[in-house]
Scaffold this motif. Structure first.
Motif, PDB file in Angstrom:
ATOM      1  N   HIS A 183       0.832  -1.211   0.000  1.00  0.00           N
ATOM      2  CA  HIS A 183       0.000   0.000   0.000  1.00  0.00           C
ATOM      3  C   HIS A 183       0.867   1.262   0.000  1.00  0.00           C
ATOM      4  N   LEU A 184       1.981   1.213   0.726  1.00  0.00           N
ATOM      5  CA  LEU A 184       2.918   2.337   0.724  1.00  0.00           C
ATOM      6  C   LEU A 184       3.595   2.474  -0.631  1.00  0.00           C
ATOM      7  N   MET A 185       4.069   1.361  -1.188  1.00  0.00           N
ATOM      8  CA  MET A 185       4.725   1.405  -2.501  1.00  0.00           C
ATOM      9  C   MET A 185       3.770   1.945  -3.558  1.00  0.00           C
ATOM     10  N   VAL A 205       4.752  -2.392   7.791  1.00  0.00           N
ATOM     11  CA  VAL A 205       4.266  -1.043   7.506  1.00  0.00           C
ATOM     12  C   VAL A 205       2.906  -0.860   8.171  1.00  0.00           C
ATOM     13  N   PRO A 206       2.627   0.296   8.779  1.00  0.00           N
ATOM     14  CA  PRO A 206       1.317   0.490   9.421  1.00  0.00           C
ATOM     15  C   PRO A 206       0.180   0.397   8.415  1.00  0.00           C
ATOM     16  N   VAL A 207      -0.885  -0.275   8.790  1.00  0.00           N
ATOM     17  CA  VAL A 207      -1.989  -0.535   7.869  1.00  0.00           C
ATOM     18  C   VAL A 207      -2.864   0.692   7.665  1.00  0.00           C
ATOM     19  N   MET A 208      -2.887   1.610   8.631  1.00  0.00           N
ATOM     20  CA  MET A 208      -3.730   2.806   8.576  1.00  0.00           C
ATOM     21  C   MET A 208      -5.192   2.397   8.371  1.00  0.00           C
ATOM     22  N   ASP A 209      -5.868   2.893   7.325  1.00  0.00           N
ATOM     23  CA  ASP A 209      -7.277   2.517   7.128  1.00  0.00           C
ATOM     24  C   ASP A 209      -7.435   1.384   6.118  1.00  0.00           C
ATOM     25  N   GLY A 210      -6.325   0.712   5.780  1.00  0.00           N
ATOM     26  CA  GLY A 210      -6.387  -0.408   4.847  1.00  0.00           C
ATOM     27  C   GLY A 210      -6.250  -0.015   3.400  1.00  0.00           C
ATOM     28  N   SER A 211      -6.065   1.283   3.133  1.00  0.00           N
ATOM     29  CA  SER A 211      -5.878   1.775   1.769  1.00  0.00           C
ATOM     30  C   SER A 211      -4.537   2.509   1.696  1.00  0.00           C
ATOM     31  N   SER A 212      -4.341   3.272   0.625  1.00  0.00           N
ATOM     32  CA  SER A 212      -3.130   4.087   0.475  1.00  0.00           C
ATOM     33  C   SER A 212      -3.355   5.546   0.844  1.00  0.00           C
ATOM     34  N   LYS A 241      -5.018   8.777  -7.159  1.00  0.00           N
ATOM     35  CA  LYS A 241      -5.542   9.406  -5.949  1.00  0.00           C
ATOM     36  C   LYS A 241      -7.058   9.314  -5.878  1.00  0.00           C
ATOM     37  N   LYS A 242      -7.742   9.646  -6.964  1.00  0.00           N
ATOM     38  CA  LYS A 242      -9.202   9.733  -6.935  1.00  0.00           C
ATOM     39  C   LYS A 242      -9.897   8.379  -7.045  1.00  0.00           C
ATOM     40  N   GLU A 243      -9.343   7.488  -7.860  1.00  0.00           N
ATOM     41  CA  GLU A 243     -10.073   6.270  -8.216  1.00  0.00           C
ATOM     42  C   GLU A 243      -9.550   4.996  -7.558  1.00  0.00           C
ATOM     43  N   VAL A 244      -8.364   5.041  -6.962  1.00  0.00           N
ATOM     44  CA  VAL A 244      -7.752   3.815  -6.451  1.00  0.00           C
ATOM     45  C   VAL A 244      -7.322   3.935  -4.993  1.00  0.00           C
ATOM     46  N   SER A 245      -6.761   5.074  -4.596  1.00  0.00           N
ATOM     47  CA  SER A 245      -6.052   5.163  -3.310  1.00  0.00           C
ATOM     48  C   SER A 245      -6.932   4.911  -2.095  1.00  0.00           C
ATOM     49  N   LEU A 246      -8.245   5.133  -2.205  1.00  0.00           N
ATOM     50  CA  LEU A 246      -9.152   4.953  -1.066  1.00  0.00           C
ATOM     51  C   LEU A 246      -9.648   3.519  -0.897  1.00  0.00           C
TER      52      LEU A 246
END
Length: 321
Positions: free
Chosen positions: A86-88, A108-115, A188-193
């Motif tokens: 997710h970071l990469m 790596v911290p998972v955060m909300d499971g997205s990037s 950013k708009k279509e994939v990262s979330l």
């Protein structure tokens, strides 16, 4: 949005700290993204503050040691950093060429499971261009890998395109398809979330085996035994599942070491297939070549030969927002 430069390499303008927990370990993690010099790429610095030791791991497919539950890089005799995909994806998908990732845990911290948290961190400090042209890896001929019913292909393409299909025997997921030119804006708009996902039965099995200890509805889309989504807020995209598989593919293929000029097609893929695609690509030097961006005098995008080296230079437009 961070300034993204098609023609020159980039790094962060300043260091930025990201803290969270590991999705498998459930343990706290502090990660610091540092600016890095041109041509240094993405490097992980695994720090053990209690022992006072540290070692580097190159963000490369040659450093991969496991792909069963996530993508893991490391040294067999030193240690590892897991769940890097997710970071990469955020770094390469958003146009960061060089960064040092200092991390004090094995995951790596998972955060909300997205990037998205990593995108926000990049936006917090912004990007700066470096005095070196961006380098790409151009795929020259079709490369194909098949693992059972999982199939992947890298095809020649004057750009970066991801064409991902998933097929689950689950009415909530079923067959989903995502096909886009992977620009930083699209990423950013279509994939990262798009968040990681799983089934309650799988999570319970992983818990029993000592994995997924940090998994929760706050960082995963969970599907119950009734094949319904457990998360009270539902999905972020109607087809969030295939978008997350695309996010994973962007992150895994980032381990090529430079952005790919290729059309990547995958069917029922995952971390193993994505890794095997890079192994197949680099197994034969005739499959690929390095190309280098050059800055044109006018706003244009073209491919021009390099008379000095005989290589191809990709001439891109000037800075865009």
């Amino acid at each position: 949005m961070a300034k993204l430069l098609n023609s020159k390499q980039t790094t962060l303008r300043d260091r930025v700290v990201v803290s969270g927990v590991g999705v498998h370990s459930g343990k706290p993690v502090e990660m610091i993204l540092h600016p890095a010099d041109r041509n240094s790429g993405i490097t992980f610095l695994r720090v053990d503050r209690e022992k006072g030791t540290e070692f580097e791991i190159k963000g490369s497919f040659s450093s991969v040691i496991d792909t069963r539950l996530c993508t893991v890089v490391g040294h067999p005799d030193k240690g590892m950093v897991a769940t890097i995909e997710h970071l990469m994806a955020a770094l390469v998908g958003y146009g960061v060429d060089n960064v040092l990732v200092e991390i004090d845990a094995d995951e790596v911290p998972v955060m909300d499971g997205s990037s998205r948290a990593y995108i926000d961190a990049i936006d917090q400090v912004g990007l700066k261009e470096l005095s070196a042209p961006r380098r790409y890896i151009r795929v020259l001929k079709p490369v194909r890998v098949q693992n059972g019913d999982s199939v992947g292909e890298l095809l020649p393409y004057n750009g970066t395109r991801f064409d991902v299909t998933i097929d689950f025997d689950c009415e909530t997921i079923g067959v989903q398809h995502f096909d886009e030119e992977m620009t930083p804006d699209i990423f950013k708009k279509e994939v990262s979330l798009a968040r990681t996902f799983g089934f309650v039965s799988d999570v319970e099995r992983l818990w029993a085996a000592g994995y997924a200890l940090g998994s929760s509805l706050e960082n995963s889309v969970v599907i119950g035994d009734d094949q319904k989504i457990v998360n009270p807020d539902g999905l972020r995209y109607e087809d969030e599942f295939v978008r997350h598989k695309t996010l994973d593919a962007v992150g895994d293929l980032a381990l090529a070491g430079a952005p790919l000029l290729a059309h990547y097609r995958s069917y029922k893929g995952g971390h193993k297939l994505n890794f095997n695609m890079l192994e197949a690509l680099f197994s034969d030097d005739s499959n690929w070549e390095w190309v280098e961006a050059s800055v044109p005098s006018r706003n244009s995008a073209r491919v021009a030969p390099s008379h000095e080296t005989g290589a191809i230079q990709v001439a891109m437009g000037p800075e865009t927002n």
